[in-house]
Design an enzyme around this catalytic site. Sequence first.
Site: not given
Ligand code: TNX
Length: 541
Positions: A342
């Site tokens: 992300e």
């Molecule tokens: C996605 S999964 C994220 C996290 C969040 C999560 C909450 C991932 C690699 N990144 O930063 O905490 O969703 O479900």
Amino acid sequence: MKDSFKKATSFAIALLGILLVLACGQTQQKPEIAMPRTDLGVEPLIPKPVVVEPSHLAFGLSENSGIFIPAGDRGFDGVGLFLGEKIAEKTGLKLPVNPGSPEKGSPAIYLIQNPSWAREAYTLSIGPDSVRLVAGSAEGAFRGVQTLRQLIPETPNDTLADYPIWPIPGGFIADAPRFAYRGAMLDVARHFFSVEEVKKYLEVLAYYKINVLHLHLTDDQGWRIEIKSWPRLTEVGGLTEVGGGEGGFYTQEQYRDLVAFAEDRFITIVPEVDMPGHTNAAYVAYPILNGTGKTPEPYTGTRVGFSTLDTRKDTVYSFIDDVVREITGMTPGPYFHIGGDESHSTKPRDYQYFIEKVVPIVRKYGKIPIGWDEVATANLDSNTVAQFWDNEENASKAIAKGMKVLMSPARKAYLDMQYDSLSRHGLHWAAYIPVDSAYTWDPATYAPGITEADILGLEAPLWSETISNSAELEYLAFPRLPGYAEIGWSPAEGRSWEEYRRRLARQLPYFRRMDIRFYPSARVPWGVADSLLPWYTADQK
Ligand code: TNX
């Protein structure tokens, strides 16, 4: 008719008597205790072993039992002592470990090494006079010890002798894991979890043969691991968490203690430093790292994707080098997780450049890099692992590069997803994941193009935006976690929710003993009144 039946029965009884006398004549040492008939085939073992052959006999665990381990193997020593401790916790029996050579006829548990076997493979032969646990390594013996622990009845039988006896169902078990990597992840960054809380989780992970705990140590809301060369990371970056609580961090001493506690349970800690996104807390402590162009402010909300390191600054890479050096210096396991998810505020070409600079740093310190699936967009070779969580295209890219994939599909494997719309904690951006849905999927058929051979294993991540203590952690992790343990360990063939949910229900005494405040899903036949279950409120029915 009646008479001939009587005759036949008395003949059978006489014959049985003779046989019994003959049998006694063979062992001779102790007065024969008539053990109850058992059925190893219906024991609620999780994960389910590969081969289970019941003999219907039993091993009588009692104050007369002892534990014997091969001489001179320190690994096996530790496993034997661990078994002794766990037997004491469950039964109160304090069994001697290696009390000299076993007296003939006294019931004993033997740990035996067969070095030609695979590392985690083991067999258990449970007979009236002995339990023989044969394993390729201390690690395999440790996995087998978990099976044995699960077979010890909760309460002893007080009617068999003038001392209590715990009859362990007899027969033969042969077992080995399907996947080498069977993990759980805990996010200690959004909310901090203390060493004691993490140890409690590790203790239960070990019971279900999970062998990796991935710690998500850093994020926008907090930095949780002491780095001596960059002290403000914890002095400043450790003070915040989601919702404005006081945060916290592990000193290096505490972290080493956690790693050692995990190592005693043959669990590898995989440390994660998430970058280049998810780094707000790092550059609140050291603004020079900031790549957003905005003034850094502590962040205690739950948005993602707004932070980035400055990927074109040398200082950033010497910072990362120091962090990786200090953490890998405390990490005996083979992996270091670089996050990489992300990074919406990092330009794609900067992101690639960054990942391609960081991977060699991790390698320099002798570790295999793991990254969330986005890292597969960079030029990487087959020695980096991609953790699939969301994007199948990224997973395909990883596989095309020969990279192994760690399976954590959010729609099935995210422990922070709510069970349903009434769940007290958790999110639901990927799915609601009731207990059956968490169990009824398979890593090798989840996505077209990701096959068994591409898969390193699976991991169940628990993000902590909505949870901040053990009780809340346990509400989300249990009872789903044992299902992931089984998917990772047991063969896929013949897996059935109908059968599994009965074994799951029978984990209740263990959950109680461990004070695990699980979510009492109505899909699991717990077999007790709802009011006796934790978290029970009438509105949940
Ligand atoms: C996605 S999964 C994220 C996290 C969040 C999560 C909450 C991932 C690699 N990144 O930063 O905490 O969703 O479900």
